[in-house]
Design an enzyme around this catalytic site. Structure first.
Site, mmCIF file in Angstrom:
data_model
loop_
_atom_site.group_PDB
_atom_site.id
_atom_site.type_symbol
_atom_site.label_atom_id
_atom_site.label_comp_id
_atom_site.label_asym_id
_atom_site.label_seq_id
_atom_site.Cartn_x
_atom_site.Cartn_y
_atom_site.Cartn_z
ATOM 1 N N ASP A 25 22.135 -29.064 106.524
ATOM 2 C CA ASP A 25 23.466 -29.618 105.666
ATOM 3 C C ASP A 25 24.014 -28.531 104.906
ATOM 4 O O ASP A 25 25.137 -28.119 104.949
ATOM 5 C CB ASP A 25 23.174 -30.797 104.929
ATOM 6 C CG ASP A 25 22.659 -32.179 105.832
ATOM 7 O OD1 ASP A 25 22.645 -31.778 106.934
ATOM 8 O OD2 ASP A 25 22.645 -33.111 105.179
ATOM 9 N N ARG A 30 15.166 -35.056 90.298
ATOM 10 C CA ARG A 30 16.686 -34.922 90.226
ATOM 11 C C ARG A 30 17.425 -34.391 88.900
ATOM 12 O O ARG A 30 18.246 -33.496 88.612
ATOM 13 C CB ARG A 30 17.675 -36.190 90.746
ATOM 14 C CG ARG A 30 17.242 -36.589 92.280
ATOM 15 C CD ARG A 30 17.141 -35.446 93.049
ATOM 16 N NE ARG A 30 17.107 -35.606 94.367
ATOM 17 C CZ ARG A 30 16.471 -34.723 95.386
ATOM 18 N NH1 ARG A 30 16.080 -33.679 95.150
ATOM 19 N NH2 ARG A 30 16.600 -35.089 96.690
ATOM 20 N N ASP A 79 21.125 -40.259 95.582
ATOM 21 C CA ASP A 79 21.263 -38.878 94.926
ATOM 22 C C ASP A 79 22.432 -38.348 94.361
ATOM 23 O O ASP A 79 22.852 -37.611 93.506
ATOM 24 C CB ASP A 79 20.295 -37.928 95.833
ATOM 25 C CG ASP A 79 19.265 -37.881 95.867
ATOM 26 O OD1 ASP A 79 18.230 -38.537 94.947
ATOM 27 O OD2 ASP A 79 18.370 -37.550 96.831
ATOM 28 N N SER A 84 14.001 -37.206 108.202
ATOM 29 C CA SER A 84 14.504 -36.469 107.113
ATOM 30 C C SER A 84 13.587 -36.715 105.988
ATOM 31 O O SER A 84 13.053 -37.885 105.694
ATOM 32 C CB SER A 84 15.700 -37.314 106.550
ATOM 33 O OG SER A 84 16.300 -36.824 105.245
#
Length: 412
Positions: A17, A98, A127, A179
């Site tokens: 990505d 995060r 996210d 993933s």
């Protein structure tokens, strides 16, 4: 029309990505792209060659920032004190990292004079909310670009074709099944057979933990020591938090501890299924809960449980940089003041159990709790306590009896 951008700092991982996002940003925004890589303990294999990949993709520079100590000291240990567990199961491995990543990304943007931030989060996940809520709190003046919400590409083959057309190397393939997201605290796995909740996870889903049935036949015992709710020693030896969590992941993972297969409620409204491995976290939570049971009185422990649920929601929903976070962590620190002591845990076939506990602040008194004869508790006193404790039920029953009697007299 797209907002004019001169320099953007991209949260970069080196995966498919973000490898595609670098050239896409340059082509669609005509801007300089600075790659930012957060080292949150995902491992040397994932970080190997990441700077060269970023430059080959078109980034003007790549900054790898070691955030492991900050992750532990500023997020993991404070969150442990709250007892936060999302929906009763998830130890918040992805969400924990995060805030630290977003803050460091903003810091780099200020340092290099960027006027925009970018991330590779999809429009379906949590996210995007976590990153952009942090950006809003820390850098509301910086423009945020989320390519997955803008570009027309929707699949791995399309992204691979996009890179191939530009002769940009990428180690990813169209046959990738899962993933994954890893950091010091956990690794998560989604996709593949997990997209059907009727499918049991196959062996290849699990990366850090041994299949419990294949784990050692002999249990292993560990002694964890805590000071004011913070882990300070393992088997009597002082710890470095980062290396200790890594070590505990290996030890507990070898016994199959810390596996979770969960269908959760995402912030954006949909349900998703993920398999999480958090060996060290499972041990630390069990140990702290064991210490709490020894030290906290019932009403305080009940409050800590409620606060843990609320803090888990706060962290999961990306509200770290809010006044409420400060208030709740202040309360957690106060509640953790008496949490000093030693806990012995038993690791065996996927289970972690507390077998021994001690604390100088223990509220447990054998003199009161013993089944043998004692001189400190007069059992006759319990009668008065029970009468007062059940007074409301007694009054209600008497009222109902009176109502029935009055009704019978009225009909006679």
């Amino acid at each position: 029309m797209k907002k004019s951008v001169e320099k953007v700092v991209l949260a970069y991982s080196g995966g498919l990505d973000t490898s595609a996002i670098v050239p896409w940003l340059k082509e669609n925004y005509d801007c300089e792209v600075v790659a930012f890589v957060a080292d949150v303990g995902q491992g040397d294999e994932e970080l190997a060659g990441v700077e060269e990949k970023a430059i080959a993709s078109g980034a003007s520079s790549c900054h790898v920032v070691d955030l492991k100590q900050q992750l532990v000291n500023e997020v993991i240990f404070p969150t442990l004190k709250t007892g936060a567990i999302y929906e009763g199961q998830y130890l918040l491995g992805t969400a924990l990292a995060r805030p630290i990543i977003a803050a460091a990304q903003v810091e780099l943007a200020r340092k290099v004079g960027a006027d925009a931030l970018a991330h590779g989060c999809t429009g379906k996940g949590n996210d995007q909310v976590r990153f952009e809520s942090a950006f809003a709190a820390l850098a509301p003046d910086l423009h945020v670009i989320a390519p997955w919400r803008e570009w027309a590409m929707r699949s791995r083959p399309q992204l691979l074709a996009y890179l191939a057309e530009r002769n940009i190397p990428c180690s990813a393939s169209a046959t990738k099944i899962y993933s994954r997201d890893a950091n010091l605290w956990h690794i998560s796995t989604e996709g593949g057979e997990l997209e059907d909740p009727w499918n049991a996870p196959t062996a290849q889903v699990w990366s850090w933990t041994t299949e419990p049935l294949q784990a050692p036949d002999v249990p292993e015992y560990l002694t964890l020591s805590f000071l004011h709710g913070e882990w300070v020693a393992l088997n009597g030896e002082a710890i470095d938090p980062v290396s200790a969590i890594t070590q505990l992941n290996h030890v507990a993972g070898a016994h199959g501890v810390g596996r979770l297969d969960m269908v959760e409620n995402r912030l954006v409204g949909m349900k998703s299924r993920g398999c999480y491995e958090t060996p060290a976290g499972a041990v630390l939570y069990a140990a702290l809960q064991g210490l709490e049971s020894l030290v906290l009185d019932r009403t305080t422990q009940d409050y800590r449980i409620r606060m843990g649920n609320e803090f888990a929601q706060l962290l999961y929903d990306g509200r770290w940089f809010t006044p409420l976070r400060d208030v709740m962590l202040a309360a957690a620190n106060k509640l953790a003041e008496p949490l000093t002591g030693d806990i012995v845990v038993k690791l065996y076939k996927g289970q972690v159990n507390v077998t021994q506990k001690r604390s100088p602040n223990s509220l447990y008194s054998n003199a009161f709790a013993t089944f043998d004869e004692d001189e400190v508790y007069n059992q006759q006193h319990a009668e008065g306590f029970i009468r007062l404790y059940s007074l409301a039920s007694r009054i209600r029953a008497l009222h109902q009896t009176t109502a029935v009697t009055d009704g019978e007299e009225a009909t006679s």
